[in-house]
Design a protein around this motif. Sequence first.
Motif, mmCIF file in Angstrom:
data_model
loop_
_atom_site.group_PDB
_atom_site.id
_atom_site.type_symbol
_atom_site.label_atom_id
_atom_site.label_comp_id
_atom_site.label_asym_id
_atom_site.label_seq_id
_atom_site.Cartn_x
_atom_site.Cartn_y
_atom_site.Cartn_z
ATOM 1 N N MET A 140 -5.098 -4.928 7.877
ATOM 2 C CA MET A 140 -3.847 -5.138 8.551
ATOM 3 C C MET A 140 -4.183 -5.815 9.978
ATOM 4 O O MET A 140 -5.010 -5.177 10.781
ATOM 5 N N SER A 141 -3.511 -6.910 10.054
ATOM 6 C CA SER A 141 -4.040 -7.858 11.525
ATOM 7 C C SER A 141 -3.388 -7.389 12.745
ATOM 8 O O SER A 141 -2.162 -6.819 12.766
ATOM 9 N N ASN A 182 3.789 3.423 13.496
ATOM 10 C CA ASN A 182 2.571 3.694 13.144
ATOM 11 C C ASN A 182 2.088 2.846 12.229
ATOM 12 O O ASN A 182 0.748 2.775 12.019
ATOM 13 N N TRP A 183 2.960 2.052 11.536
ATOM 14 C CA TRP A 183 2.470 1.139 10.653
ATOM 15 C C TRP A 183 2.476 -0.464 11.329
ATOM 16 O O TRP A 183 2.268 -1.443 10.383
ATOM 17 N N GLY A 184 2.633 -0.532 12.538
ATOM 18 C CA GLY A 184 2.604 -1.540 13.384
ATOM 19 C C GLY A 184 3.670 -2.374 13.041
ATOM 20 O O GLY A 184 3.657 -3.573 13.576
ATOM 21 N N MET A 185 4.809 -1.736 12.639
ATOM 22 C CA MET A 185 5.957 -2.522 12.464
ATOM 23 C C MET A 185 7.103 -2.507 13.724
ATOM 24 O O MET A 185 6.919 -1.346 14.229
ATOM 25 N N ILE A 204 -3.808 2.877 12.196
ATOM 26 C CA ILE A 204 -5.403 2.889 11.540
ATOM 27 C C ILE A 204 -6.246 2.140 12.457
ATOM 28 O O ILE A 204 -7.312 2.489 12.890
ATOM 29 N N ASN A 205 -5.734 0.955 12.843
ATOM 30 C CA ASN A 205 -6.472 0.080 13.559
ATOM 31 C C ASN A 205 -6.634 0.281 15.085
ATOM 32 O O ASN A 205 -7.694 0.308 15.659
ATOM 33 N N TYR A 262 -6.916 3.830 15.817
ATOM 34 C CA TYR A 262 -7.735 4.685 15.899
ATOM 35 C C TYR A 262 -9.262 4.079 15.730
ATOM 36 O O TYR A 262 -10.227 4.598 16.248
ATOM 37 N N ARG A 263 -9.347 2.953 14.997
ATOM 38 C CA ARG A 263 -10.888 2.575 14.668
ATOM 39 C C ARG A 263 -11.211 2.020 15.967
ATOM 40 O O ARG A 263 -12.440 1.764 16.261
ATOM 41 N N GLU A 264 -10.310 1.501 16.764
ATOM 42 C CA GLU A 264 -10.570 0.586 18.006
ATOM 43 C C GLU A 264 -11.172 1.555 19.014
ATOM 44 O O GLU A 264 -11.903 1.347 19.857
ATOM 45 N N LYS A 265 -10.773 2.744 19.030
ATOM 46 C CA LYS A 265 -10.813 3.766 19.927
ATOM 47 C C LYS A 265 -12.356 4.383 19.621
ATOM 48 O O LYS A 265 -13.008 4.759 20.503
#
Length: 389
Positions: A168-169, A314-317, A383-384, A386-389
């Motif tokens: 997801m971008s 949470n799903w970036g919407m 998800i993104n 937490y990945r960036e953290k």
Amino acid sequence: GGFENICDAADILAGKYIGSDEFSLSIYPASQPIFMELVKNGAVAKLMETGATIRTAFCGPCFGAGDVPANKGLSIRHTTRNFPNREGSKITNGQIASVALMDARSIAATAANQGYLTSAEDIDVNFGKPSYHFDRKIYENRVYNGIGRADTGAELKFGPGIVDWPAMSKLSEDMVLKVVSVIHDPVTTTDELIPSGETSSYRSNPLALAEFTLSRKDPAYVDRAKAIQKAEKARIAGEDIFSANRELKQVYDTIAEKFDIDPEKTQIGSTIYAVKPGDGSAREQAASCQKVLGGFANIAREYATKRYRSNLINWGMLPFLYDGELPFENGDYLFIKDISRAVAEKHSEIKAYVVNKGMKKFTLTLGGLTDDERKIILSGCLINYYREK
């Protein structure tokens, strides 16, 4: 039900039976430790003796995986899931599902009366009120506890029905959205957004599960969402978005008459409008399935629950709000200028344009967002984030 409820039910049903006709009674202990304590104190044996069925501790009856009513059957449940087809059967005679209306004791009283609706207050019973003793062995002997001693070399094993989430971008500077469903019902439930029952086998497969999105409310939604998603996939892959979706050439030409826009850097997605979406269960799939199909926003007059709105975030919407006569219709394209800046800088109003209606301008809002929620939206999803953290 909980320990106390089921013990009370056992007392009400002591020495009685539920009958051998259409009426049936199923009991779901709230947890395995509660189940084990009910076995130890004899409540399970008392209930089974009446003809009741004791189920394992899981949430199956909530989404139609257990005790699906017979055709034209009336279902009485000690839950808050009270809306059409909630329990997996499309041909029903309704449900009575409310903790206030039918608590576990009244259901037991109804069972003692072999299916005739009966209040627990009409039953003469002495409640034993046994004490609950929590036994942690059931968890210690079965649940792996790797906190602080994780084996990073261990390989995760996935069954054939478990599929990873698609990438997801991040939120782009500007955004083009196509309206792919407009729902004017007073309330849209999560069960209508993504149905239960027939979808239960796909809950670990986001791509397959998404095929059922809005299938009961708007069966054409999935194909419409996929059609515009093709353009976004082409954009990310560096391919020609106009070949992927020929409608977009006119859309971008119209936008370019008013604003500078770079198609290669502008996200292209879908949105739905619903008056009040998100009532019912807290299932995150009601939001995630839209995102998997390229959904980047919802537009609503209000959201039925905080949980559904949180799941969108949470799903970036983008959980847009709009109160008034709709300036767009199903199939229209919307352009949202500087959306990432509006989110980051906490703008109270967001300007949007109906591209194919002469760039008709209207105003959206996002409601209150925490700093973390803004970062999640900007990242593209939790998800993104937490990945960036």
